[in-house]
Scaffold this motif. Structure first.
Motif, mmCIF file in Angstrom:
data_model
loop_
_atom_site.group_PDB
_atom_site.id
_atom_site.type_symbol
_atom_site.label_atom_id
_atom_site.label_comp_id
_atom_site.label_asym_id
_atom_site.label_seq_id
_atom_site.Cartn_x
_atom_site.Cartn_y
_atom_site.Cartn_z
ATOM 1 N N SER A 26 0.827 -1.192 0.000
ATOM 2 C CA SER A 26 0.000 0.000 0.000
ATOM 3 C C SER A 26 0.868 1.252 0.000
ATOM 4 O O SER A 26 0.592 2.218 -0.706
ATOM 5 N N SER A 27 1.951 1.234 0.783
ATOM 6 C CA SER A 27 2.869 2.365 0.836
ATOM 7 C C SER A 27 3.522 2.584 -0.525
ATOM 8 O O SER A 27 3.655 3.714 -0.990
ATOM 9 N N PHE A 28 3.926 1.502 -1.181
ATOM 10 C CA PHE A 28 4.524 1.592 -2.509
ATOM 11 C C PHE A 28 3.534 2.178 -3.505
ATOM 12 O O PHE A 28 3.882 3.035 -4.317
ATOM 13 N N GLN A 29 2.280 1.726 -3.459
ATOM 14 C CA GLN A 29 1.265 2.225 -4.369
ATOM 15 C C GLN A 29 0.998 3.701 -4.132
ATOM 16 O O GLN A 29 0.803 4.464 -5.076
ATOM 17 N N ASP A 30 1.000 4.125 -2.867
ATOM 18 C CA ASP A 30 0.799 5.535 -2.558
ATOM 19 C C ASP A 30 1.932 6.382 -3.121
ATOM 20 O O ASP A 30 1.707 7.448 -3.684
ATOM 21 N N LYS A 31 3.172 5.903 -2.962
ATOM 22 C CA LYS A 31 4.328 6.643 -3.478
ATOM 23 C C LYS A 31 4.287 6.715 -4.999
ATOM 24 O O LYS A 31 4.574 7.748 -5.590
ATOM 25 N N ALA A 32 3.933 5.597 -5.649
ATOM 26 C CA ALA A 32 3.868 5.565 -7.110
ATOM 27 C C ALA A 32 2.775 6.504 -7.617
ATOM 28 O O ALA A 32 2.977 7.243 -8.582
ATOM 29 N N SER A 33 1.636 6.499 -6.954
ATOM 30 C CA SER A 33 0.532 7.364 -7.349
ATOM 31 C C SER A 33 0.915 8.830 -7.192
ATOM 32 O O SER A 33 0.630 9.654 -8.064
ATOM 33 N N SER A 34 1.590 9.138 -6.111
ATOM 34 C CA SER A 34 2.029 10.514 -5.861
ATOM 35 C C SER A 34 3.038 10.960 -6.920
ATOM 36 O O SER A 34 2.965 12.074 -7.427
ATOM 37 N N ALA A 35 3.977 10.085 -7.250
ATOM 38 C CA ALA A 35 4.989 10.414 -8.256
ATOM 39 C C ALA A 35 4.343 10.626 -9.626
ATOM 40 O O ALA A 35 4.709 11.546 -10.355
ATOM 41 N N LEU A 36 3.376 9.776 -9.973
ATOM 42 C CA LEU A 36 2.721 9.910 -11.277
ATOM 43 C C LEU A 36 1.881 11.169 -11.353
ATOM 44 O O LEU A 36 1.840 11.826 -12.390
ATOM 45 N N SER A 37 1.216 11.526 -10.263
ATOM 46 C CA SER A 37 0.412 12.745 -10.308
ATOM 47 C C SER A 37 1.318 13.972 -10.407
ATOM 48 O O SER A 37 0.986 14.934 -11.089
ATOM 49 N N GLY A 38 2.478 13.940 -9.754
ATOM 50 C CA GLY A 38 3.433 15.041 -9.882
ATOM 51 C C GLY A 38 3.989 15.132 -11.287
ATOM 52 O O GLY A 38 4.154 16.222 -11.841
ATOM 53 N N LEU A 39 4.284 13.979 -11.884
ATOM 54 C CA LEU A 39 4.792 13.939 -13.251
ATOM 55 C C LEU A 39 3.745 14.447 -14.230
ATOM 56 O O LEU A 39 4.065 15.180 -15.162
ATOM 57 N N ASN A 40 2.498 14.089 -13.989
ATOM 58 C CA ASN A 40 1.410 14.544 -14.854
ATOM 59 C C ASN A 40 1.328 16.064 -14.853
ATOM 60 O O ASN A 40 1.167 16.687 -15.905
ATOM 61 N N GLY A 41 1.460 16.676 -13.689
ATOM 62 C CA GLY A 41 1.428 18.129 -13.596
ATOM 63 C C GLY A 41 2.590 18.776 -14.318
ATOM 64 O O GLY A 41 2.438 19.795 -15.004
ATOM 65 N N GLN A 42 3.780 18.181 -14.185
ATOM 66 C CA GLN A 42 4.962 18.715 -14.854
ATOM 67 C C GLN A 42 4.820 18.615 -16.376
ATOM 68 O O GLN A 42 5.177 19.549 -17.103
ATOM 69 N N LEU A 43 4.310 17.491 -16.859
ATOM 70 C CA LEU A 43 4.123 17.326 -18.302
ATOM 71 C C LEU A 43 3.094 18.320 -18.841
ATOM 72 O O LEU A 43 3.247 18.841 -19.945
ATOM 73 N N LYS A 44 2.051 18.587 -18.061
ATOM 74 C CA LYS A 44 1.051 19.566 -18.480
ATOM 75 C C LYS A 44 1.686 20.947 -18.585
ATOM 76 O O LYS A 44 1.436 21.675 -19.559
ATOM 77 N N ASN A 45 2.519 21.297 -17.632
ATOM 78 C CA ASN A 45 3.191 22.599 -17.681
ATOM 79 C C ASN A 45 4.107 22.708 -18.893
ATOM 80 O O ASN A 45 4.158 23.750 -19.553
ATOM 81 N N ILE A 46 4.838 21.645 -19.187
ATOM 82 C CA ILE A 46 5.729 21.645 -20.353
ATOM 83 C C ILE A 46 4.924 21.778 -21.637
ATOM 84 O O ILE A 46 5.284 22.538 -22.541
ATOM 85 N N GLY A 47 3.822 21.048 -21.734
ATOM 86 C CA GLY A 47 2.970 21.124 -22.919
ATOM 87 C C GLY A 47 2.370 22.500 -23.114
ATOM 88 O O GLY A 47 2.312 23.024 -24.232
ATOM 89 N N ASP A 48 1.917 23.100 -22.015
ATOM 90 C CA ASP A 48 1.352 24.445 -22.102
ATOM 91 C C ASP A 48 2.406 25.451 -22.562
ATOM 92 O O ASP A 48 2.142 26.323 -23.382
ATOM 93 N N SER A 49 3.611 25.317 -22.011
ATOM 94 C CA SER A 49 4.700 26.223 -22.379
ATOM 95 C C SER A 49 5.076 26.042 -23.849
ATOM 96 O O SER A 49 5.283 27.025 -24.568
#
Length: 85
Positions: A26-49
């Motif tokens: 469960s801890s691993f899944q939480d960390k993976a989910s958090s990392a993916l949501s952070g990556l998703n935000g970064q990719l959105k910012n790059i795409g917008d830019s």
């Protein structure tokens, strides 16, 4: 908590609580989910830019850039085909 007696890779028995394993998963899944949501935000910012910068280019610049990109991909494809042949 329930424990199970399972042999480890050496063949000796070890006792591990099953709750610890599910908690670790469960801890691993939480960390993976958090990392993916952070990556998703970064990719959105790059795409917008990138789209904002592309919007600033003239039509001629866009056409020349597209042709250069196509030529580069064509050259890369030919180089890879020669390498694999």
């Amino acid at each position: 908590m329930a424990t199970s007696n399972t042999p480890d890779f050496k063949g000796t028995a070890s006792s591990t609580p099953q709750g610890d394993q599910s908690q670790q998963q469960s801890s691993f899944q939480d960390k993976a989910s958090s990392a993916l949501s952070g990556l998703n935000g970064q990719l959105k910012n790059i795409g917008d830019s990138a789209s904002a910068q592309l919007g600033k280019l003239s039509t001629t610049q866009k056409v020349v850039g597209g042709l250069a990109l196509a030529a580069g991909l064509s050259w890369l494809s030919r180089a890879m085909n020669k390498r694999n042949a």
